[in-house]
Design an enzyme around this catalytic site. Structure first.
Site, PDB file in Angstrom:
ATOM      1  N   HIS A   9       0.831  -1.202   0.000  1.00  0.00           N
ATOM      2  CA  HIS A   9       0.000   0.000   0.000  1.00  0.00           C
ATOM      3  C   HIS A   9       0.871   1.260   0.000  1.00  0.00           C
ATOM      4  O   HIS A   9       1.609   1.500   0.956  1.00  0.00           O
ATOM      5  CB  HIS A   9      -0.890  -0.033   1.256  1.00  0.00           C
ATOM      6  CG  HIS A   9      -1.849   1.091   1.354  1.00  0.00           C
ATOM      7  ND1 HIS A   9      -1.848   1.978   2.398  1.00  0.00           N
ATOM      8  CD2 HIS A   9      -2.865   1.473   0.536  1.00  0.00           C
ATOM      9  CE1 HIS A   9      -2.818   2.848   2.241  1.00  0.00           C
ATOM     10  NE2 HIS A   9      -3.445   2.571   1.118  1.00  0.00           N
ATOM     11  N   ARG A  10       0.806   2.012  -1.070  1.00  0.00           N
ATOM     12  CA  ARG A  10       1.686   3.180  -1.285  1.00  0.00           C
ATOM     13  C   ARG A  10       3.152   2.741  -1.303  1.00  0.00           C
ATOM     14  O   ARG A  10       4.037   3.496  -0.882  1.00  0.00           O
ATOM     15  CB  ARG A  10       1.449   4.265  -0.240  1.00  0.00           C
ATOM     16  CG  ARG A  10      -0.031   4.649  -0.067  1.00  0.00           C
ATOM     17  CD  ARG A  10      -0.262   5.706   0.990  1.00  0.00           C
ATOM     18  NE  ARG A  10      -1.663   5.804   1.358  1.00  0.00           N
ATOM     19  CZ  ARG A  10      -2.142   6.543   2.332  1.00  0.00           C
ATOM     20  NH1 ARG A  10      -1.333   7.318   3.034  1.00  0.00           N
ATOM     21  NH2 ARG A  10      -3.440   6.557   2.615  1.00  0.00           N
TER      22      ARG A  10
ATOM     23  N   HIS B  11      -0.717  11.051  -2.406  1.00  0.00           N
ATOM     24  CA  HIS B  11      -2.031  10.699  -1.863  1.00  0.00           C
ATOM     25  C   HIS B  11      -2.889  11.910  -1.505  1.00  0.00           C
ATOM     26  O   HIS B  11      -4.035  12.015  -1.926  1.00  0.00           O
ATOM     27  CB  HIS B  11      -1.844   9.826  -0.618  1.00  0.00           C
ATOM     28  CG  HIS B  11      -3.126   9.442   0.042  1.00  0.00           C
ATOM     29  ND1 HIS B  11      -3.752  10.249   0.973  1.00  0.00           N
ATOM     30  CD2 HIS B  11      -3.930   8.359  -0.104  1.00  0.00           C
ATOM     31  CE1 HIS B  11      -4.870   9.667   1.369  1.00  0.00           C
ATOM     32  NE2 HIS B  11      -5.000   8.526   0.731  1.00  0.00           N
TER      33      HIS B  11
ATOM     34  N   ASP C   6      -1.298   6.288  -5.596  1.00  0.00           N
ATOM     35  CA  ASP C   6      -2.348   7.288  -5.788  1.00  0.00           C
ATOM     36  C   ASP C   6      -1.875   8.308  -6.811  1.00  0.00           C
ATOM     37  O   ASP C   6      -0.757   8.825  -6.695  1.00  0.00           O
ATOM     38  CB  ASP C   6      -2.619   8.016  -4.466  1.00  0.00           C
ATOM     39  CG  ASP C   6      -2.882   7.043  -3.334  1.00  0.00           C
ATOM     40  OD1 ASP C   6      -4.001   6.526  -3.263  1.00  0.00           O
ATOM     41  OD2 ASP C   6      -1.949   6.785  -2.545  1.00  0.00           O
TER      42      ASP C   6
ATOM     43  N   GLU D 178      -4.581   4.049  -8.194  1.00  0.00           N
ATOM     44  CA  GLU D 178      -5.801   4.652  -7.661  1.00  0.00           C
ATOM     45  C   GLU D 178      -5.950   6.047  -8.233  1.00  0.00           C
ATOM     46  O   GLU D 178      -5.096   6.915  -8.039  1.00  0.00           O
ATOM     47  CB  GLU D 178      -5.810   4.704  -6.129  1.00  0.00           C
ATOM     48  CG  GLU D 178      -7.187   5.172  -5.679  1.00  0.00           C
ATOM     49  CD  GLU D 178      -7.306   5.554  -4.224  1.00  0.00           C
ATOM     50  OE1 GLU D 178      -6.567   5.042  -3.368  1.00  0.00           O
ATOM     51  OE2 GLU D 178      -8.180   6.416  -3.958  1.00  0.00           O
TER      52      GLU D 178
ATOM     53  N   ASP E 292       0.608  -1.886   4.494  1.00  0.00           N
ATOM     54  CA  ASP E 292       1.809  -1.045   4.602  1.00  0.00           C
ATOM     55  C   ASP E 292       3.025  -1.899   4.938  1.00  0.00           C
ATOM     56  O   ASP E 292       4.153  -1.421   4.867  1.00  0.00           O
ATOM     57  CB  ASP E 292       1.634  -0.006   5.720  1.00  0.00           C
ATOM     58  CG  ASP E 292       0.461   0.928   5.479  1.00  0.00           C
ATOM     59  OD1 ASP E 292       0.116   1.175   4.305  1.00  0.00           O
ATOM     60  OD2 ASP E 292      -0.126   1.415   6.488  1.00  0.00           O
TER      61      ASP E 292
ATOM     62  N   GLU F  34       0.189  -0.545  -4.669  1.00  0.00           N
ATOM     63  CA  GLU F  34      -0.913   0.400  -4.805  1.00  0.00           C
ATOM     64  C   GLU F  34      -0.299   1.782  -4.749  1.00  0.00           C
ATOM     65  O   GLU F  34       0.651   2.019  -3.978  1.00  0.00           O
ATOM     66  CB  GLU F  34      -1.904   0.205  -3.656  1.00  0.00           C
ATOM     67  CG  GLU F  34      -3.185   1.016  -3.759  1.00  0.00           C
ATOM     68  CD  GLU F  34      -3.135   2.355  -3.050  1.00  0.00           C
ATOM     69  OE1 GLU F  34      -4.142   3.065  -3.101  1.00  0.00           O
ATOM     70  OE2 GLU F  34      -2.094   2.708  -2.450  1.00  0.00           O
TER      71      GLU F  34
ATOM     72  N   LYS G  54      -7.148   9.411  -8.195  1.00  0.00           N
ATOM     73  CA  LYS G  54      -7.624  10.369  -7.192  1.00  0.00           C
ATOM     74  C   LYS G  54      -8.101  11.625  -7.913  1.00  0.00           C
ATOM     75  O   LYS G  54      -7.297  12.376  -8.450  1.00  0.00           O
ATOM     76  CB  LYS G  54      -6.490  10.758  -6.231  1.00  0.00           C
ATOM     77  CG  LYS G  54      -6.064   9.697  -5.246  1.00  0.00           C
ATOM     78  CD  LYS G  54      -6.902   9.710  -3.983  1.00  0.00           C
ATOM     79  CE  LYS G  54      -6.331   8.761  -2.925  1.00  0.00           C
ATOM     80  NZ  LYS G  54      -7.349   8.179  -2.060  1.00  0.00           N
TER      81      LYS G  54
HETATM   82  O1  G3P Z   1      -6.769   1.619  -2.559  1.00  0.00           O
HETATM   83  C1  G3P Z   1      -6.922   1.307  -1.218  1.00  0.00           C
HETATM   84  C2  G3P Z   1      -6.673   2.510  -0.339  1.00  0.00           C
HETATM   85  O2  G3P Z   1      -5.442   3.071  -0.693  1.00  0.00           O
HETATM   86  C3  G3P Z   1      -7.751   3.534  -0.419  1.00  0.00           C
HETATM   87  O3  G3P Z   1      -7.656   4.515   0.580  1.00  0.00           O
HETATM   88  O4  G3P Z   1      -7.048   6.706   1.470  1.00  0.00           O
HETATM   89  O5  G3P Z   1      -5.344   4.919   1.436  1.00  0.00           O
HETATM   90  O6  G3P Z   1      -6.060   6.012  -0.678  1.00  0.00           O
HETATM   91  P1  G3P Z   1      -6.481   5.578   0.698  1.00  0.00           P
HETATM   92 CA    CA Z   2      -4.810   4.768  -2.177  1.00  0.00          CA
END
Ligand code: G3P
Ligand code: CA
Length: 237
Positions: free
Chosen positions: A12-13, A53, A41, A105, A222, A39, A107
């Protein structure tokens, strides 16, 4: 269907517990660890997609104020952690795009067009990318432009929304649920409709194993190093 093992680990990120989120070092680390995907953003700036993000710069960079108020060269001059700049999506694809699945993602409005354009120009294989968005209009637009790229319907608080119907409405491959909204019945209903279920953000090992037992296809974490090790897939690097 997403490629890879039965249970997918998305960093995640990037490997964001170890390195600054949404930076090339964090994405490289995830690939080196053997994560199935990353993942990230993206937001638009001057026809480019920058990987960050928040709407504001303050939490993750040495800049201040709104991302939208800055030129591309101003954004690129900032430090996003450890001296790394805010990357472009194109740079991430160059660095790790052939090593794992990249979950982009989208945004904000207007991100689907440039994302599809970039993926198409680079002839990125359809099963190497997952386009996701909370704003499902972006997924509609992505589908209109390039139906071959996999789509993930993102959900936060459900507030009466039926994720099955909403995911099918955009012909999504995955329904990406917030951890707090996951129930056995919901996962069962989504799977029965032919959808794969991904869950964010899962940083506890026991939660990841419980989700796997429910039939969830994968999680965004994470802490990919710890989860991969617990799954018997210890880090390669
Ligand atoms: O894509 C899953 C998650 O990343 C969505 O929430 O706020 O972390 O971008 P956020
Ligand atoms: Ca995200």
């Amino acid at each position: 269907m997403l490629p890879g093992p039965d249970f997918l680990v998305f960093a995640h990120r990037g490997a964001s517990a170890e390195l600054p989120e949404n930076t090339l070092p964090a994405f490289r680390r995830a690939a080196d660890l053997g994560a199935d995907g990353i993942e990230l953003d993206v937001q638009c700036c001057e026809d480019e997609l920058v990987v960050i993000h928040d709407d504001e710069l303050d939490r993750t960079t040495n800049g201040h104020g709104a991302v939208a108020d800055r030129s591309l060269s101003e954004l690129r001059a900032l430090d996003a952690g450890g001296g790394a700049p805010i990357p472009l999506l194109s740079e991430v694809l160059d660095e790790v795009g052939d090593r794992l699945v990249v979950n982009v993602e989208l945004k904000g409005a207007g991100t689907a067009g440039p994302a599809v354009e970039l993926l198409t120009a680079r002839a990125v294989a359809p099963d190497r990318v997952l386009l996701s968005a909370f704003d499902h209009d972006e997924l509609v637009e992505a589908r209109r432009r390039a139906p071959r790229y996999l789509r993930g319907a993102l959900f936060g608080r459900l507030d009466g929304v039926d994720p099955v119907a909403a995911s099918l409405a955009v012909a999504a491959t995955t329904a990406n649920l917030a951890l707090r909204t996951v129930t056995e019945a919901r996962v069962r209903a989504l799977r029965a409709a032919g959808l794969e279920v991904l869950v964010y953000t899962v940083n506890e090992i026991d939660e990841a194993f419980a989700l796997r037992a429910l039939g969830v296809r994968g999680v965004f974490t994470d802490r990919p190093r710890e989860l991969l090790a617990a799954l018997g897939r210890p880090a390669r690097g």
